[in-house]
Write a protein that holds these residues in place. Structure first.
Motif, PDB file in Angstrom:
ATOM      1  N   GLU A 222     -64.087   2.913   9.305  1.00  0.00           N
ATOM      2  CA  GLU A 222     -65.397   2.938   8.913  1.00  0.00           C
ATOM      3  C   GLU A 222     -65.627   2.951   7.241  1.00  0.00           C
ATOM      4  O   GLU A 222     -66.346   1.975   6.973  1.00  0.00           O
ATOM      5  CB  GLU A 222     -66.368   3.741   9.369  1.00  0.00           C
ATOM      6  CG  GLU A 222     -66.207   4.376  10.773  1.00  0.00           C
ATOM      7  CD  GLU A 222     -67.052   5.682  11.225  1.00  0.00           C
ATOM      8  OE1 GLU A 222     -67.688   5.379  12.621  1.00  0.00           O
ATOM      9  OE2 GLU A 222     -66.960   6.406  10.547  1.00  0.00           O
ATOM     10  N   VAL A 225     -65.807  -0.853   6.047  1.00  0.00           N
ATOM     11  CA  VAL A 225     -66.784  -1.875   6.543  1.00  0.00           C
ATOM     12  C   VAL A 225     -67.740  -2.134   5.436  1.00  0.00           C
ATOM     13  O   VAL A 225     -67.950  -1.412   4.672  1.00  0.00           O
ATOM     14  CB  VAL A 225     -67.644  -1.123   7.545  1.00  0.00           C
ATOM     15  CG1 VAL A 225     -68.882  -1.873   8.073  1.00  0.00           C
ATOM     16  CG2 VAL A 225     -66.849  -0.674   8.904  1.00  0.00           C
ATOM     17  N   GLY A 226     -67.981  -3.549   5.015  1.00  0.00           N
ATOM     18  CA  GLY A 226     -68.495  -3.913   4.108  1.00  0.00           C
ATOM     19  C   GLY A 226     -67.683  -4.376   2.986  1.00  0.00           C
ATOM     20  O   GLY A 226     -68.055  -4.942   1.779  1.00  0.00           O
ATOM     21  N   ASP A 252     -68.242  -3.235  16.540  1.00  0.00           N
ATOM     22  CA  ASP A 252     -69.514  -3.158  16.291  1.00  0.00           C
ATOM     23  C   ASP A 252     -70.129  -3.726  14.904  1.00  0.00           C
ATOM     24  O   ASP A 252     -71.282  -4.064  14.622  1.00  0.00           O
ATOM     25  CB  ASP A 252     -70.001  -1.560  15.788  1.00  0.00           C
ATOM     26  CG  ASP A 252     -69.707  -0.660  17.043  1.00  0.00           C
ATOM     27  OD1 ASP A 252     -69.895  -1.272  18.006  1.00  0.00           O
ATOM     28  OD2 ASP A 252     -69.364   0.386  17.023  1.00  0.00           O
ATOM     29  N   ASN A 253     -69.039  -4.421  14.101  1.00  0.00           N
ATOM     30  CA  ASN A 253     -69.316  -5.090  12.838  1.00  0.00           C
ATOM     31  C   ASN A 253     -68.740  -6.242  12.905  1.00  0.00           C
ATOM     32  O   ASN A 253     -68.753  -7.214  11.806  1.00  0.00           O
ATOM     33  CB  ASN A 253     -68.700  -4.253  11.681  1.00  0.00           C
ATOM     34  CG  ASN A 253     -69.322  -3.053  11.399  1.00  0.00           C
ATOM     35  OD1 ASN A 253     -70.401  -2.954  11.027  1.00  0.00           O
ATOM     36  ND2 ASN A 253     -68.832  -1.772  11.983  1.00  0.00           N
ATOM     37  N   LYS A 254     -68.391  -6.828  14.216  1.00  0.00           N
ATOM     38  CA  LYS A 254     -67.874  -8.380  14.413  1.00  0.00           C
ATOM     39  C   LYS A 254     -66.965  -8.565  13.331  1.00  0.00           C
ATOM     40  O   LYS A 254     -66.583  -9.626  12.715  1.00  0.00           O
ATOM     41  CB  LYS A 254     -69.002  -9.296  14.187  1.00  0.00           C
ATOM     42  CG  LYS A 254     -69.917  -9.328  15.514  1.00  0.00           C
ATOM     43  CD  LYS A 254     -70.796 -10.816  15.308  1.00  0.00           C
ATOM     44  CE  LYS A 254     -71.630 -10.733  16.893  1.00  0.00           C
ATOM     45  NZ  LYS A 254     -70.816 -10.777  17.965  1.00  0.00           N
ATOM     46  N   LEU A 255     -65.871  -7.914  12.958  1.00  0.00           N
ATOM     47  CA  LEU A 255     -64.691  -7.862  12.218  1.00  0.00           C
ATOM     48  C   LEU A 255     -63.501  -8.131  13.171  1.00  0.00           C
ATOM     49  O   LEU A 255     -63.088  -7.284  13.959  1.00  0.00           O
ATOM     50  CB  LEU A 255     -64.512  -6.832  11.401  1.00  0.00           C
ATOM     51  CG  LEU A 255     -65.958  -6.459  10.304  1.00  0.00           C
ATOM     52  CD1 LEU A 255     -65.463  -5.152   9.628  1.00  0.00           C
ATOM     53  CD2 LEU A 255     -65.449  -7.786   9.363  1.00  0.00           C
TER      54      LEU A 255
END
Length: 335
Positions: A222, A225-226, A252-255
Motif C-alpha cells: 500500500e 500506491v501512487g 484495487d488500484n488497477k496496477l
C-alpha cells in the motif's frame, strides 16, 4: 553273496551319479544365499532429511518434483520432512536435528534452509533447490565446481529478470516499478540488486518497500500506491507466502503485478518469465539419485539452472489491470 563284475560296475556308476547330483544340489543352495545378499543391498531403505523454509505452492511443487525423481529411480526411501515456517531459529534447530539423525542425504528447499544445514554438516551430502544465488549465499564455490558436500539446482534463469524488466518497460509502459521484498533474505537482495542495475541502464526507476515478515507485506504494498506504475514481485519466500495481499492492493488500484514464477501467476500475478518449480525439484532429485545409487559425490555434480524459460500470462489478471494481451508476446496462458 557273489556279485558279477557287470553288476559291480552298475552299482559304482549309480553311486557316482548320486554323488554328482548331491554336489550340484549343494552348489545351487550356496548360489541362492549369494543372490539373497545382493538383494538385501538393492533393497536398502535410505533416509532423506528434508528441510523447507516455508510452505507455499512453489516450494511445495519443488518437493513434489524431488520425490518423483526418487520414486522413478526405484530407490526405497524414508523422508524425515520438517518445515521452519519462516522461523530462522527453528530453521537452525531442524538442521541440527537432521544431522544428529545421521540421515543419508539432506534435501534443502530454499536458501535459508540450505544455509542452515550447510553450517551444520560438512559430511552429509546436501542437495538444494529454490536457491537463487548459491555462490553469494556461500553454499558452493562456483556453479561448475561446487566443492565440499553441497550442490543443487537454482531457481533463476540468466534471461528471466532481463526479459521481465524489458517486458514491463516496452509492453506495459512502466517507468516506475515497485518491489516488495525481505531485505534480510540473501536470495531477495541478490535479485533486487540485479533488477536495479538493469533498470538504471534502461532509465526505469525502482521504488523499494522492504519487509521483515509476511504480516508486513500488505502495508508495504500500500505504501507504494501512487508512486509506481506496477509491481515486480521476485521469488521472495516472505512476500510470495503472502502474495494475495499484494494482488488485492494491486487490483484495487488497477496496477499490474509481474512475478518471478508460474505458481504466483496462477495465484493472480499478471505474468512471469519462468519455469516450473516441479522441474527444478525433479532435477535436484536426479542429483540425489546419482549420489545414493551411483556413488557420486556432490563435488562431482555441477549446480545447474532450469533448462527452459517461457512467458506465461494470467488472462483474468490482465483483464483486472485493463491490459490487452498481444499475439506478438508469444505467451502461454494460466487459468
Amino acid at each position: 553273496m557273489k556279485i558279477s563284475w557287470k553288476k559291480s560296475a552298475m552299482i559304482l556308476f549309480s553311486a557316482f551319479l548320486l554323488a554328482s547330483c548331491g554336489a550340484q544340489g549343494e552348489k545351487k543352495s550356496t548360489g541362492g544365499e549369494g543372490a539373497s545378499g545382493d538383494s538385501e543391498k538393492t533393497e536398502k531403505t535410505y533416509k532423506i532429511g528434508v528441510t523447507q523454509y516455508v510452505e507455499h505452492p512453489s516450494l511445495d511443487a519443488a518437493f513434489e518434483g524431488f520425490k518423483k525423481a526418487i520414486e522413478e529411480s526405484g530407490l526405497k526411501v524414508e523422508y524425515d520432512t520438517q518445515n521452519a515456517q519462516a522461523d530462522n531459529s527453528l530453521n537452525t534447530t531442524i538442521a541440527n536435528n537432521l544431522v544428529s539423525s545421521n540421515v543419508d542425504l539432506i534435501f534443502a528447499n530454499a536458501t535459508p534452509s540450505a544455509q542452515a544445514v550447510a553450517s551444520a554438516t560438512k559430511d552429509i551430502p546436501i542437495i538444494f533447490t529454490s536457491v537463487t544465488d548459491p555462490v553469494g549465499a556461500e553454499l558452493i564455490t562456483s556453479m561448475d565446481q561446487p566443492g565440499a558436500n553441497v550442490t543443487g539446482t537454482i531457481d533463476t534463469h540468466p534471461d528471466a529478470i532481463p526479459n521481465t524488466l524489458k517486458f514491463m518497460k516496452e509492453q506495459l509502459n512502466m517507468k516506475k516499478i515497485g518491489m516488495v521484498f525481505n531485505s534480510g533474505e540473501q536470495n531477495s537482495r541478490a535479485q533486487v540488486d540485479i533488477v536495479k542495475k538493469l533498470a538504471e541502464e534502461q532509465g526505469v526507476k525502482i521504488e523499494e518497500a522492504p519487509v521483515a515478515t509476511s504480516a508486513d507485506v500488505k502495508q508495504a504494498t500500500e505504501s507504494l500506491v501512487g508512486k509506481v506504475d506496477g509491481y515486480y514481485i521476485i521469488t521472495d519466500n516472505t512476500v510470495v507466502s503472502a502474495l494475495e495481499s499484494v494482488i488485492s492492493v494491486a487490483n484495487d488500484n488497477k496496477l499490474p503485478v509481474m512475478v518471478g514464477e508460474f505458481d504466483s501467476v496462477k495465484r493472480g500475478g499478471l505474468g512471469a518469465y519462468g519455469f516450473e518449480y516441479f522441474d527444478i525439484g525433479y532435477e535436484a532429485g536426479q542429483m540425489a539419485v546419482k549420489i545414493l545409487k551411483d556413488g557420486k559425490k556432490p563435488s562431482e555434480l555441477p549446480a545447474q539452472p532450469p533448462q527452459n524459460l517461457k512467458l506465461v500470462i494470467n488472462k483474468k489478471a490482465a483483464e483486472a489491470a485493463g491490459i490487452e494481451i498481444k499475439d506478438e508476446w508469444g505467451a502461454e496462458f494460466s487459468e
